[in-house]
Design a protein around this motif. Structure first.
Motif, PDB file in Angstrom:
ATOM      1  N   SER A  93      46.678 -69.526 -21.822  1.00  0.00           N
ATOM      2  CA  SER A  93      45.680 -69.196 -22.838  1.00  0.00           C
ATOM      3  C   SER A  93      46.357 -68.596 -24.048  1.00  0.00           C
ATOM      4  CB  SER A  93      44.682 -68.203 -22.256  1.00  0.00           C
ATOM      5  OG  SER A  93      43.773 -67.780 -23.252  1.00  0.00           O
ATOM      6  N   PRO A  94      45.858 -68.870 -25.245  1.00  0.00           N
ATOM      7  CA  PRO A  94      46.487 -68.321 -26.443  1.00  0.00           C
ATOM      8  C   PRO A  94      46.296 -66.824 -26.580  1.00  0.00           C
ATOM      9  CG  PRO A  94      44.484 -69.504 -27.027  1.00  0.00           C
ATOM     10  CD  PRO A  94      44.743 -69.778 -25.579  1.00  0.00           C
ATOM     11  N   SER A  95      45.374 -66.206 -25.864  1.00  0.00           N
ATOM     12  CA  SER A  95      45.142 -64.781 -26.008  1.00  0.00           C
ATOM     13  C   SER A  95      45.181 -64.107 -24.653  1.00  0.00           C
ATOM     14  CB  SER A  95      43.817 -64.554 -26.726  1.00  0.00           C
ATOM     15  OG  SER A  95      42.914 -63.891 -25.999  1.00  0.00           O
ATOM     16  N   LEU A  96      45.866 -62.970 -24.607  1.00  0.00           N
ATOM     17  CA  LEU A  96      45.987 -62.193 -23.362  1.00  0.00           C
ATOM     18  C   LEU A  96      45.557 -60.765 -23.654  1.00  0.00           C
ATOM     19  CD1 LEU A  96      49.452 -63.451 -22.051  1.00  0.00           C
ATOM     20  CD2 LEU A  96      47.204 -64.081 -21.205  1.00  0.00           C
ATOM     21  N   ASN A  97      44.278 -60.608 -23.978  1.00  0.00           N
ATOM     22  CA  ASN A  97      43.803 -59.276 -24.351  1.00  0.00           C
ATOM     23  C   ASN A  97      43.852 -58.308 -23.172  1.00  0.00           C
ATOM     24  OD1 ASN A  97      43.273 -60.156 -26.932  1.00  0.00           O
ATOM     25  ND2 ASN A  97      41.209 -60.878 -26.405  1.00  0.00           N
ATOM     26  N   THR A  98      43.437 -58.805 -22.008  1.00  0.00           N
ATOM     27  CA  THR A  98      43.429 -57.921 -20.836  1.00  0.00           C
ATOM     28  C   THR A  98      44.835 -57.531 -20.434  1.00  0.00           C
ATOM     29  OG1 THR A  98      41.447 -59.086 -20.118  1.00  0.00           O
ATOM     30  CG2 THR A  98      42.538 -57.659 -18.503  1.00  0.00           C
ATOM     31  N   LEU A  99      45.754 -58.492 -20.491  1.00  0.00           N
ATOM     32  CA  LEU A  99      47.148 -58.190 -20.164  1.00  0.00           C
ATOM     33  C   LEU A  99      47.724 -57.181 -21.138  1.00  0.00           C
ATOM     34  CD1 LEU A  99      49.605 -58.810 -18.438  1.00  0.00           C
ATOM     35  CD2 LEU A  99      50.136 -60.701 -19.991  1.00  0.00           C
ATOM     36  N   HIS A 100      47.365 -57.334 -22.402  1.00  0.00           N
ATOM     37  CA  HIS A 100      47.861 -56.387 -23.404  1.00  0.00           C
ATOM     38  C   HIS A 100      47.320 -54.986 -23.144  1.00  0.00           C
ATOM     39  CE1 HIS A 100      49.343 -54.997 -27.254  1.00  0.00           C
ATOM     40  NE2 HIS A 100      48.124 -54.511 -27.528  1.00  0.00           N
ATOM     41  N   SER A 101      46.027 -54.927 -22.754  1.00  0.00           N
ATOM     42  CA  SER A 101      45.461 -53.606 -22.442  1.00  0.00           C
ATOM     43  C   SER A 101      46.126 -52.995 -21.220  1.00  0.00           C
ATOM     44  CB  SER A 101      43.952 -53.726 -22.210  1.00  0.00           C
ATOM     45  OG  SER A 101      43.701 -54.545 -21.073  1.00  0.00           O
ATOM     46  N   SER A 102      46.523 -53.816 -20.237  1.00  0.00           N
ATOM     47  CA  SER A 102      47.240 -53.289 -19.065  1.00  0.00           C
ATOM     48  C   SER A 102      48.585 -52.727 -19.465  1.00  0.00           C
ATOM     49  CB  SER A 102      47.428 -54.401 -18.023  1.00  0.00           C
ATOM     50  OG  SER A 102      46.184 -54.898 -17.604  1.00  0.00           O
ATOM     51  N   ALA A 103      49.288 -53.458 -20.308  1.00  0.00           N
ATOM     52  CA  ALA A 103      50.576 -52.949 -20.792  1.00  0.00           C
ATOM     53  C   ALA A 103      50.407 -51.659 -21.565  1.00  0.00           C
ATOM     54  CB  ALA A 103      51.257 -54.015 -21.668  1.00  0.00           C
ATOM     55  N   LYS A 104      49.327 -51.620 -22.351  1.00  0.00           N
ATOM     56  CA  LYS A 104      49.080 -50.405 -23.130  1.00  0.00           C
ATOM     57  C   LYS A 104      48.784 -49.223 -22.226  1.00  0.00           C
ATOM     58  CE  LYS A 104      46.322 -48.724 -27.007  1.00  0.00           C
ATOM     59  NZ  LYS A 104      45.263 -49.053 -27.986  1.00  0.00           N
ATOM     60  N   SER A 105      47.978 -49.478 -21.181  1.00  0.00           N
ATOM     61  CA  SER A 105      47.649 -48.380 -20.264  1.00  0.00           C
ATOM     62  C   SER A 105      48.870 -47.888 -19.526  1.00  0.00           C
ATOM     63  CB  SER A 105      46.588 -48.836 -19.259  1.00  0.00           C
ATOM     64  OG  SER A 105      47.100 -49.874 -18.448  1.00  0.00           O
ATOM     65  N   LEU A 106      49.784 -48.793 -19.126  1.00  0.00           N
ATOM     66  CA  LEU A 106      51.018 -48.361 -18.457  1.00  0.00           C
ATOM     67  C   LEU A 106      51.910 -47.593 -19.404  1.00  0.00           C
ATOM     68  CD1 LEU A 106      52.104 -51.269 -16.124  1.00  0.00           C
ATOM     69  CD2 LEU A 106      51.547 -48.931 -15.510  1.00  0.00           C
ATOM     70  N   SER A 107      51.953 -48.030 -20.644  1.00  0.00           N
ATOM     71  CA  SER A 107      52.772 -47.289 -21.603  1.00  0.00           C
ATOM     72  C   SER A 107      52.198 -45.907 -21.860  1.00  0.00           C
ATOM     73  CB  SER A 107      52.877 -48.073 -22.921  1.00  0.00           C
ATOM     74  OG  SER A 107      51.588 -48.215 -23.503  1.00  0.00           O
ATOM     75  N   ALA A 129      58.226 -51.103 -15.062  1.00  0.00           N
ATOM     76  CA  ALA A 129      56.996 -51.904 -15.052  1.00  0.00           C
ATOM     77  C   ALA A 129      56.553 -52.237 -16.469  1.00  0.00           C
ATOM     78  CB  ALA A 129      55.894 -51.144 -14.315  1.00  0.00           C
ATOM     79  N   VAL A 130      56.670 -51.269 -17.381  1.00  0.00           N
ATOM     80  CA  VAL A 130      56.303 -51.526 -18.773  1.00  0.00           C
ATOM     81  C   VAL A 130      57.208 -52.584 -19.376  1.00  0.00           C
ATOM     82  CG1 VAL A 130      56.184 -50.480 -21.056  1.00  0.00           C
ATOM     83  CG2 VAL A 130      55.302 -49.242 -19.079  1.00  0.00           C
ATOM     84  N   ASP A 131      58.497 -52.526 -19.062  1.00  0.00           N
ATOM     85  CA  ASP A 131      59.424 -53.529 -19.579  1.00  0.00           C
ATOM     86  C   ASP A 131      59.087 -54.924 -19.063  1.00  0.00           C
ATOM     87  OD1 ASP A 131      60.713 -51.560 -20.925  1.00  0.00           O
ATOM     88  OD2 ASP A 131      62.277 -51.263 -19.401  1.00  0.00           O
ATOM     89  N   GLN A 132      58.710 -55.013 -17.791  1.00  0.00           N
ATOM     90  CA  GLN A 132      58.353 -56.319 -17.236  1.00  0.00           C
ATOM     91  C   GLN A 132      57.107 -56.878 -17.908  1.00  0.00           C
ATOM     92  OE1 GLN A 132      57.976 -55.727 -13.040  1.00  0.00           O
ATOM     93  NE2 GLN A 132      60.184 -55.435 -12.704  1.00  0.00           N
TER      94      GLN A 132
END
Length: 428
Positions: A133-147, A276-279
């Motif tokens: 998919s061209p957009s990964l909003n949920t994945l981005h929010s997961s990365a943000k929450s881990l950061s 995990a954030v790096d991955q």
């Protein structure tokens, strides 16, 4: 407990494994399996062997903390604690204390690993749904929450207000404030339990030694005997051995507090979260090619997370508390050692005084012997087989001569004692 599987096969040892949830189990783990599981070199595992004698040490490694303090021989990871000498009664008490800490902490605060695992599952589910998919909003929010979980490291609260807009700014600040009041990570709970168990053991031995030492020393000062001297000798041997053990623990804590890099190595949970954030950032770079600007911002944040050292104030305060306790124990032992030295000095003074009294008695006896020899010389003169007109007279003259000789000897002896007292040679 160690058993050989086959001839030529490595030795497998039994380890007590305590998970971050407080569950304990006994596992048979070989040396190479343990090295692979914890990432420790062979020399660190040798330091945990109960058969070998190694000084007290706390070593921070990439994936584990090696603790060798008194009866505690443990490997602490971000998710579990491994104990090799779990049959020791003191270790059994330590295990109960650690499980109580873990259960009490889990009832109040959510573990960082549980939050990371929950976010990771969401990330995996989202990745499956949005594959290609061209957009990964949920994945981005997961990365943000881990950061955001590593807010104390990156100091997100200190970011400029113009760099944070709207609802994103409020959520970032709230996560950062919540992270500042979170409970200790699992590895620090285990490390605190190890330090407390070691300090409790040393404190108990010190208190027992105090209860035995002071009465024995006081009794020795009142009555010097072979039995009392033997008791004090054994107490002093125990005191020297215990002081050496406490000094080693104190030196290890002091060296650890002086080295910020060693303390930073002990933040195992921070390292796991950073990896995990790096991955997640790497996955975003692969699957989110259309949002290059956002990816660069996430990459910058993840690079900051991995490059900036964690705030070691939390661990430093923990170590300083037990350093003060160990230093207090060492001060008690030092005071006891000084009391033993003072008692020894007092005993030596008493023995010197007794020796001086014996020397004075020897001088007095020597003087008396000399005076007696003078009287014997007079008797010898009169006992010669030579005619003396003194015996031709009245018999009373004989007694006058005997009494005069004895009186002269006594008078001469008293004169010698008076002269010795006047010259302060004799303390009468």
């Amino acid at each position: 407990m160690a058993t050989k599987l086959k001839k030529g096969m490595p030795v497998v040892k039994a380890w007590l494994v305590i998970s971050e949830s407080g569950q304990s189990s006994i596992e048979e783990i070989g040396k190479h399996s343990m090295m692979k599981r914890t990432g420790l070199p062979a020399r660190d595992l040798r330091a945990l062997d109960p058969v070998l004698s190694y000084p007290s040490s706390i070593l921070g490694r990439e994936r584990a903390i090696v603790v060798s303090l008194e009866h505690i021989r443990a490997i602490i990871t971000s998710k579990e604690v491994l104990l090799i000498n779990y049959n020791n009664p003191l270790v059994v008490q330590f295990v109960q204390d650690l499980q109580h800490r873990i259960v009490f902490g889990n009832n109040n605060v959510t573990s960082p690993h549980q939050a990371m695992d929950h976010t990771g599952k969401e990330m995996e589910d989202t990745a499956e749904v949005t594959w290609g998919s061209p957009s990964l909003n949920t994945l981005h929010s997961s990365a943000k929450s881990l950061s955001m979980m590593r807010a104390p490291t990156c100091n997100f609260v200190n970011m400029k207000s113009q760099d944070i807009e709207g609802e994103g700014a409020n959520s970032t600040i709230n996560v950062s404030v919540a992270a500042g009041s979170k409970a200790l990570p699992f590895e620090f709970k285990a490390l605190e339990a190890c330090l407390e168990s070691a300090c409790r053991c040393l404190e108990t031995e010190t208190r027992t030694l105090e209860e035995e030492a002071y009465p024995a020393l006081d009794e020795l000062t009142s009555k010097i005997s072979t039995l009392n001297l033997e008791r004090v000798r054994q107490i002093k041997s125990r005191l020297v051995a215990l002081s050496g053990r406490v000094q080693k623990v104190r030196d290890e804590l002091e060296n650890l507090l002086d080295d910020d890099n060693d303390m930073a190595e002990m933040y195992l949970t921070e390292k796991v979260v950073a990896r995990a954030v790096d991955q997640i950032s790497t996955i975003e770079e692969v699957y989110d090619g259309e949002r290059e600007v956002d990816d660069e911002s996430v990459d910058d944040c993840s690079e900051t997370n991995t490059s900036v050292k964690p705030d070691i104030e939390e661990l430093e305060m923990l170590l300083e508390a037990y350093f003060a306790q160990i230093d207090g124990i060492l001060q008690k032992l030092s005071g006891m050692s000084e009391y033993v030295d003072d008692t020894e000095d007092f005993i030596n003074i008493m023995l010197d005084d007794k020796q001086n009294q014996l020397l004075q008695m020897g001088v007095i006896l020597s003087a008396a012997n000399m005076i007696l020899n003078a009287g014997i010389a007079v008797v010898g003169f009169f006992g010669m087989n030579i005619h003396v007109t003194l015996f031709d007279e009245k018999p009373i003259q004989f007694w006058e001569t005997v009494i005069g000789t004895c009186g002269g000897c006594i008078a001469l002896f008293l004169v010698l004692l008076g002269w010795g007292k006047r010259k302060k040679i004799l303390a009468l």
